[in-house]
Design an enzyme around this catalytic site. Structure first.
Site, PDB file in Angstrom:
ATOM      1  N   SER A 133      31.541  62.882  27.644  1.00 61.62           N
ATOM      2  CA  SER A 133      31.133  63.478  26.381  1.00 61.62           C
ATOM      3  C   SER A 133      32.358  64.003  25.631  1.00 61.62           C
ATOM      4  O   SER A 133      33.261  63.237  25.300  1.00 61.62           O
ATOM      5  CB  SER A 133      30.092  64.571  26.640  1.00 61.62           C
ATOM      6  OG  SER A 133      29.455  64.969  25.453  1.00 61.62           O
ATOM      7  N   ASP A 273      20.727  57.534  24.735  1.00 61.45           N
ATOM      8  CA  ASP A 273      21.526  58.693  24.334  1.00 61.45           C
ATOM      9  C   ASP A 273      21.335  58.943  22.842  1.00 61.45           C
ATOM     10  O   ASP A 273      21.687  58.116  22.011  1.00 61.45           O
ATOM     11  CB  ASP A 273      23.002  58.440  24.654  1.00 61.45           C
ATOM     12  CG  ASP A 273      23.860  59.683  24.559  1.00 61.45           C
ATOM     13  OD1 ASP A 273      23.478  60.625  23.839  1.00 61.45           O
ATOM     14  OD2 ASP A 273      24.924  59.707  25.205  1.00 61.45           O
ATOM     15  N   HIS A 303      21.290  61.880  26.853  1.00 57.81           N
ATOM     16  CA  HIS A 303      22.721  62.180  26.955  1.00 57.81           C
ATOM     17  C   HIS A 303      23.068  62.748  28.333  1.00 57.81           C
ATOM     18  O   HIS A 303      24.142  62.461  28.867  1.00 57.81           O
ATOM     19  CB  HIS A 303      23.134  63.160  25.859  1.00 57.81           C
ATOM     20  CG  HIS A 303      24.611  63.409  25.810  1.00 57.81           C
ATOM     21  ND1 HIS A 303      25.525  62.412  25.527  1.00 57.81           N
ATOM     22  CD2 HIS A 303      25.351  64.544  26.024  1.00 57.81           C
ATOM     23  CE1 HIS A 303      26.755  62.917  25.570  1.00 57.81           C
ATOM     24  NE2 HIS A 303      26.671  64.199  25.874  1.00 57.81           N
TER      25      HIS A 303
END
Length: 329
Positions: A133, A273, A303
């Site tokens: 991320s 996601d 996610h």
């Protein structure tokens, strides 16, 4: 269990030109060092955590990082630092500076870790970097700033840009916090928990896959209980830390710069996601990178699947790393 270590950098100059007289960087290591004849570590690998993590976040990836795993700690010396701006390392909250803490960028976060790696640990070259991320945002900056320093990248649930929706969500989060009466222009004595809880709920409402919200909660009250549990996560967040971190995130758009990256890269992505959208963020990054492979999979966790279901990518990661070093033989 990982044990944190600490290093102080003196007179650290930010991209803005401002200087912090000292910054503290937190990190942990696992695995065995391999040294060359000059005593240099030759098997270093960095794991960079996401938006709300720290050095312990690497433990959430035990299915792919550890003894005998795709990133085998019998072969790699794994370093997991806490990012600049996150508690543990220097941040508005932990420095005591509050709103006097300078605003920092992703490049500043990367350079702080580069200084840690080179000055404290004496490492002259990295085998690889894995970033999850927001950690992946940093990994890309590493590749642009230090292209000859790294053998390979693993880009996990991340992109070279943030979508308009992602921009809007984090912008709204900052707006909610700064406009709350408890924020007091950042000079609060007590962290404004009410608005921090609402900020966490905002994140919860699009972090998972649509299927998760419909199938994992059997009633409205159960769903609200789940959202309430997520709100409690924010009790660990400091308002200024969140605002400063979000401002760094909101500037993330590397555009065509990623075409400069020639380092072999594995892009790991989740089809569901909603934060790092596959079509608008992941696919364009894969296509823009000159030397990348793509592995995408389904996860009901959206996610969060980049951590909760990362074991689905273990084979792809293992094969990718194997091919990197086969080419060198």
């Amino acid at each position: 269990m990982l044990k944190p270590q600490y290093h102080i950098l003196k007179d650290f100059q930010l991209e803005s030109g401002e200087i912090l007289p000292e910054i503290k960087l937190e990190y942990a290591t696992q695995g065995n060092k391999k040294l060359d004849n000059e005593g240099n570590i030759t098997n270093a690998f960095i794991y960079l955590h996401g938006w709300s993590g720290d050095y312990t976040s690497v433990e959430n990836l035990k299915s792919v990082i550890g003894p005998g795993k795709a990133i085998d700690t019998n072969h790699f010396y794994v370093i997991s630092p806490t990012a600049l701006g996150a508690p543990g390392s220097s941040a508005p909250s932990t420095s005591g500076l509050k709103t006097d803490f300078p605003h920092y960028t992703l490049k500043d976060m990367v350079r702080a870790h580069y200084e840690l790696i080179t000055t404290k640990l004496g490492i002259k070259h990295l085998n690889g970097i894995m970033g999850t991320s927001m950690g992946g945002f940093q990994a890309l900056h590493w590749a642009i700033e230090y292209p000859d320093f790294i053998d390979f990248l693993i880009l996990n649930g991340t992109s070279h840009r943030i979508s308009n929706r992602m921009y809007g969500m984090y912008h709204l989060m900052n707006q909610m916090i700064t406009e709350d009466y408890g924020y007091m222009n950042g000079n609060y004595t007590d962290n404004p928990l009410r608005v921090m809880e609402k900020s966490s709920a905002l994140s919860f409402l699009w972090s998972l896959s649509p299927e998760n919200y419909e199938t994992c909660f059997q009633s409205r009250s159960e769903f609200l209980d789940g959202m309430g549990d997520r709100e409690k996560d924010a009790h660990e967040w400091d308002a200024n830390d969140v605002i400063w971190r979000n401002k760094a995130l909101l500037e993330h758009d590397l555009g065509d710069e990623i075409s400069k990256i020639r380092i072999p890269s594995l892009v790991v992505a989740i089809n569901q996601d909603q934060i790092v959208d596959f079509n608008f963020c992941v696919r364009p990054m894969h296509e823009g990178l000159k030397n990348s492979q793509l592995f995408n999979y389904d996860s009901i966790w959206g996610h969060y699947g980049c951590v909760r279901d990362v074991q689905k990518a273990e084979g792809a990661i293992k094969n990718f790393v194997k091919t990197i070093y086969e080419k060198e033989c």
